[in-house]
Design an enzyme around this catalytic site. Structure first.
Site, PDB file in Angstrom:
ATOM      1  N   CYS A   8       0.804  -1.295   0.053  1.00 13.51           N
ATOM      2  CA  CYS A   8      -0.108  -0.041  -0.161  1.00 13.51           C
ATOM      3  C   CYS A   8       0.830   1.407  -0.125  1.00 13.51           C
ATOM      4  O   CYS A   8       2.103   1.049  -0.256  1.00 13.51           O
ATOM      5  CB  CYS A   8      -0.958  -0.091   1.081  1.00 13.51           C
ATOM      6  N   ASN A  11       2.265   1.526   4.295  1.00 15.83           N
ATOM      7  CA  ASN A  11       2.594   0.145   5.240  1.00 15.83           C
ATOM      8  C   ASN A  11       2.539   0.283   6.599  1.00 15.83           C
ATOM      9  O   ASN A  11       3.167  -0.251   7.354  1.00 15.83           O
ATOM     10  CB  ASN A  11       4.163  -0.250   4.809  1.00 15.83           C
ATOM     11  N   CYS A  13      -1.591   0.474   7.206  1.00 18.44           N
ATOM     12  CA  CYS A  13      -3.004   0.248   7.387  1.00 18.44           C
ATOM     13  C   CYS A  13      -3.233  -1.070   6.561  1.00 18.44           C
ATOM     14  O   CYS A  13      -3.402  -2.139   7.159  1.00 18.44           O
ATOM     15  CB  CYS A  13      -3.810   1.371   6.738  1.00 18.44           C
ATOM     16  N   ARG A  14      -3.542  -0.911   5.404  1.00 16.73           N
ATOM     17  CA  ARG A  14      -3.899  -1.769   4.272  1.00 16.73           C
ATOM     18  C   ARG A  14      -2.970  -2.980   4.315  1.00 16.73           C
ATOM     19  O   ARG A  14      -3.203  -4.337   4.422  1.00 16.73           O
ATOM     20  CB  ARG A  14      -4.321  -1.287   3.139  1.00 16.73           C
ATOM     21  N   SER A  15      -1.794  -2.803   3.849  1.00 15.21           N
ATOM     22  CA  SER A  15      -0.692  -3.773   3.703  1.00 15.21           C
ATOM     23  C   SER A  15      -0.318  -4.885   4.828  1.00 15.21           C
ATOM     24  O   SER A  15      -0.277  -5.965   4.543  1.00 15.21           O
ATOM     25  CB  SER A  15       0.575  -3.306   2.783  1.00 15.21           C
ATOM     26  N   ASP A 125      -8.244   3.098   1.322  1.00  9.25           N
ATOM     27  CA  ASP A 125      -7.394   3.522   2.633  1.00  9.25           C
ATOM     28  C   ASP A 125      -8.147   4.078   3.648  1.00  9.25           C
ATOM     29  O   ASP A 125      -8.897   5.300   3.499  1.00  9.25           O
ATOM     30  CB  ASP A 125      -6.207   4.658   1.950  1.00  9.25           C
TER      31      ASP A 125
END
Length: 156
Positions: A8, A11, A13-15, A125
């Site tokens: 993301c 690095n 939140c999402r990944s 996001d």
């Protein structure tokens, strides 16, 4: 050994969510020993930082551990090392494609291409939104992780 990298922007939140969820599901499927799982960001904004507190709270509530994850930025060796380089959104995909050598472009894809429940192709996001955004991200990531595990099983 199959190597999977989730990407993301920052690095945090999402990944890392995808890394923790995918690792947890792989462990339940007794596949963990056959996988290398990592995450990173296309930017260097959060190098060395722990995942966002809101993401970590949702992870704990859902039974996933993010406590040992630290932000890092994608680097040139990642394109050689990993078999799957999975971007959370089109902007991350574009940034990865710009950095990736031509011979390795086929490794890069949008993570939600493995989703069975969601028609979207991007994991949104949640950073600037409320807590419900993190729950939605976890739902999407869990679904796509199941699909990715099935795809990896089918290849082996």
């Amino acid at each position: 050994m199959t190597k999977v990298l989730f990407v993301c922007l920052g690095n945090i939140c999402r990944s890392p969510t995808a890394e923790a969820v995918f690792r947890g599901l792989a462990e339940k499927e007794d596949m963990l020993e056959d996988l290398v799982i990592d995450s990173c960001g296309t930017s260097g904004y959060h190098i060395g930082e722990s995942p966002d507190d809101r993401a970590a709270a949702v992870a704990r509530r859902r039974g996933y551990d993010m406590s040992d994850l630290m932000g890092r930025q994608v680097n040139a060796s990642d394109f050689e090392t990993f078999d799957y380089i999975l971007a959370m959104d089109r902007a991350n995909l574009r940034d990865l494609r710009r950095q990736c050598p031509a011979a390795m472009q086929e490794k890069i894809a949008l993570f939600l291409t493995y989703s069975k429940k969601y028609s979207e192709d991007e994991v949104p996001d949640p950073y600037y939104g409320g807590a419900q955004g993190f729950d939605r991200v976890f739902d999407m990531v869990e679904d796509a992780s199941i699909g990715l595990l099935e795809a990896i099983k089918a290849r082996t």
